[in-house]
Design a protein around this motif. Structure first.
Motif, short mmCIF file in Angstrom:
data_model
loop_
_atom_site.label_atom_id
_atom_site.label_comp_id
_atom_site.label_asym_id
_atom_site.label_seq_id
_atom_site.Cartn_x
_atom_site.Cartn_y
_atom_site.Cartn_z
N VAL A 141 0.84 -1.21 0.00
CA VAL A 141 0.00 0.00 0.00
C VAL A 141 0.87 1.25 0.00
N LYS A 142 0.63 2.12 -0.97
CA LYS A 142 1.35 3.40 -1.04
C LYS A 142 0.65 4.46 -0.20
N ASN A 143 -0.67 4.58 -0.35
CA ASN A 143 -1.41 5.61 0.36
C ASN A 143 -2.80 5.13 0.77
N ILE A 144 -3.30 5.72 1.84
CA ILE A 144 -4.71 5.61 2.22
C ILE A 144 -5.23 7.04 2.30
N TYR A 145 -6.42 7.26 1.81
CA TYR A 145 -6.92 8.64 1.72
C TYR A 145 -8.45 8.67 1.81
N PHE A 146 -8.96 9.86 2.07
CA PHE A 146 -10.41 10.10 2.04
C PHE A 146 -10.79 10.56 0.65
N GLU A 147 -11.96 10.09 0.19
CA GLU A 147 -12.53 10.55 -1.06
C GLU A 147 -13.79 11.36 -0.78
N SER A 148 -14.08 12.30 -1.65
CA SER A 148 -15.32 13.05 -1.54
C SER A 148 -16.50 12.12 -1.80
N THR A 149 -17.53 12.22 -0.97
CA THR A 149 -18.74 11.42 -1.19
C THR A 149 -19.60 12.02 -2.31
N GLU A 150 -19.20 13.18 -2.81
CA GLU A 150 -19.96 13.82 -3.87
C GLU A 150 -19.43 13.45 -5.26
N ASP A 151 -18.11 13.51 -5.42
CA ASP A 151 -17.56 13.24 -6.76
C ASP A 151 -16.44 12.19 -6.76
N GLY A 152 -16.11 11.63 -5.58
CA GLY A 152 -15.11 10.57 -5.51
C GLY A 152 -13.67 11.03 -5.60
N LYS A 153 -13.44 12.35 -5.62
CA LYS A 153 -12.07 12.84 -5.73
C LYS A 153 -11.34 12.74 -4.39
N ARG A 154 -10.02 12.58 -4.46
CA ARG A 154 -9.20 12.50 -3.26
C ARG A 154 -9.17 13.87 -2.57
N LEU A 194 -13.14 5.58 1.86
CA LEU A 194 -11.71 5.41 2.07
C LEU A 194 -11.08 4.83 0.79
N GLY A 195 -10.08 5.50 0.28
CA GLY A 195 -9.38 5.01 -0.89
C GLY A 195 -8.08 4.33 -0.49
N ILE A 196 -7.78 3.21 -1.11
CA ILE A 196 -6.52 2.52 -0.88
C ILE A 196 -5.76 2.46 -2.20
N GLU A 197 -4.57 3.06 -2.20
CA GLU A 197 -3.73 3.11 -3.40
C GLU A 197 -2.56 2.15 -3.23
N LEU A 198 -2.45 1.19 -4.13
CA LEU A 198 -1.35 0.23 -4.09
C LEU A 198 -0.09 0.82 -4.70
N ASN A 199 1.02 0.14 -4.50
CA ASN A 199 2.31 0.65 -4.99
C ASN A 199 2.35 0.81 -6.50
N ASN A 200 1.57 0.02 -7.23
CA ASN A 200 1.56 0.12 -8.69
C ASN A 200 0.59 1.18 -9.20
N GLY A 201 -0.06 1.91 -8.28
CA GLY A 201 -0.96 2.98 -8.68
C GLY A 201 -2.42 2.60 -8.72
N VAL A 202 -2.74 1.32 -8.65
CA VAL A 202 -4.13 0.89 -8.64
C VAL A 202 -4.80 1.33 -7.33
N SER A 203 -5.97 1.94 -7.43
CA SER A 203 -6.71 2.38 -6.25
C SER A 203 -8.09 1.73 -6.23
N PHE A 204 -8.57 1.46 -5.03
CA PHE A 204 -9.93 0.95 -4.88
C PHE A 204 -10.53 1.50 -3.60
N ARG A 205 -11.85 1.45 -3.50
CA ARG A 205 -12.58 2.13 -2.44
C ARG A 205 -13.13 1.16 -1.40
N GLN A 206 -13.07 1.62 -0.15
CA GLN A 206 -13.72 0.94 0.96
C GLN A 206 -14.78 1.89 1.54
N LEU A 207 -15.99 1.38 1.76
CA LEU A 207 -17.02 2.18 2.42
C LEU A 207 -16.96 1.91 3.92
N TYR A 208 -17.02 2.99 4.69
CA TYR A 208 -16.90 2.89 6.14
C TYR A 208 -17.98 3.74 6.79
#
Length: 238
Positions: A141-154, A194-208
């Motif tokens: 994992v490279k980064n964990i971040y919050f995404e906007s619930t309106e447009d999904g942007k970091r 919650l966005g999870i960005e892997l080392n290769n740049g692939v990101s996916f979302r977790q709902l919390y």
């Protein structure tokens, strides 16, 4: 009747929130002629969901190197399956029959795979007992971040120490029955992307859901999870 209605609403909203590609299909002979499909596939008894390849940083492109062949798509669900279809290995929503499924070098196949130049992230794995087994991301994992619930942007990236604390606590979370959590109203209230960005740049979302400290895939967070998320939320609001 109220519980059934509530579950139907949740499934519909959940699909819209998580899917990177969804569409409606009308099929004759199905009890529900209008079906909203999410782009998924199943191989080796694991269900995966498609996530679009959009790098968070244009200067750091996504790097995907395909490895060995894992299998092929044998059934395209969007053509003929009803919504009550139970997925089997080789089933896919939109991928054409015969599409080859590959491993991604450097990453466990139980986490991500590739097919038709798209990346699919694990969504359901009946053998997994913990969040760490469902998402084996140790040192990936490279980064964990919050995404906007309106447009999904970091909108905010966790500090390195918060990322490490979160992942250590996350790995040990036990998986619960999602339907039971729905029945107990655990997946209601304030929702966080919650966005999870892997080392290769692939990101996916977790709902919390912060009110119940619960993740959409069936894990209830511990005190460390809640502490880290609240801390990073406080930094976001400054």
């Amino acid at each position: 009747m109220l519980k059934v209605f509530k579950n139907m609403i949740f499934i519909s909203v959940f699909a819209l929130l998580l899917s990177s590609c969804s569409n409606f299909t009308f099929l004759k002979g199905c009890p529900d002629a209008e079906i909203e499909w999410v782009d998924v596939l199943m191989i080796n008894d694991i269900e995966y969901e498609h996530y679009s390849l959009e790098p968070a940083n244009e200067n750091l492109p996504i790097t995907i190197e395909k490895g060995k062949e894992l299998g092929k798509v044998t059934y395209r669900m969007a053509d003929s399956a009803c919504s009550n279809h139970k997925m089997k290995n080789g089933d896919a929503t939109y991928l054409k029959e015969g599409t080859i499924i590959f491993e991604i070098k450097g990453y466990p196949t139980s986490l991500i795979i590739a097919a038709d130049d798209a990346v699919y992230v694990a969504n359901t794995n009946k053998k997994a007992k913990t969040a760490g087994e469902l998402f084996p991301m140790d040192k990936l994992v490279k980064n964990i971040y919050f995404e906007s619930t309106e447009d999904g942007k970091r909108i905010h990236t966790f500090s390195q120490s918060s990322k490490d604390t979160f992942l250590a606590a996350f790995n040990d979370l036990k998986l619960e029955d999602v339907q039971s959590l729905i029945d107990e109203d655990k997946l209601e209230g304030t929702r966080i992307f919650l966005g999870i960005e892997l080392n290769n740049g692939v990101s996916f979302r977790q709902l919390y859901w912060s009110d119940s400290n619960t993740f959409h895939f069936g894990a209830i967070g511990n005190d460390k999870i809640k502490e880290v998320i609240n801390y990073e939320l406080s930094n976001l609001q400054k």
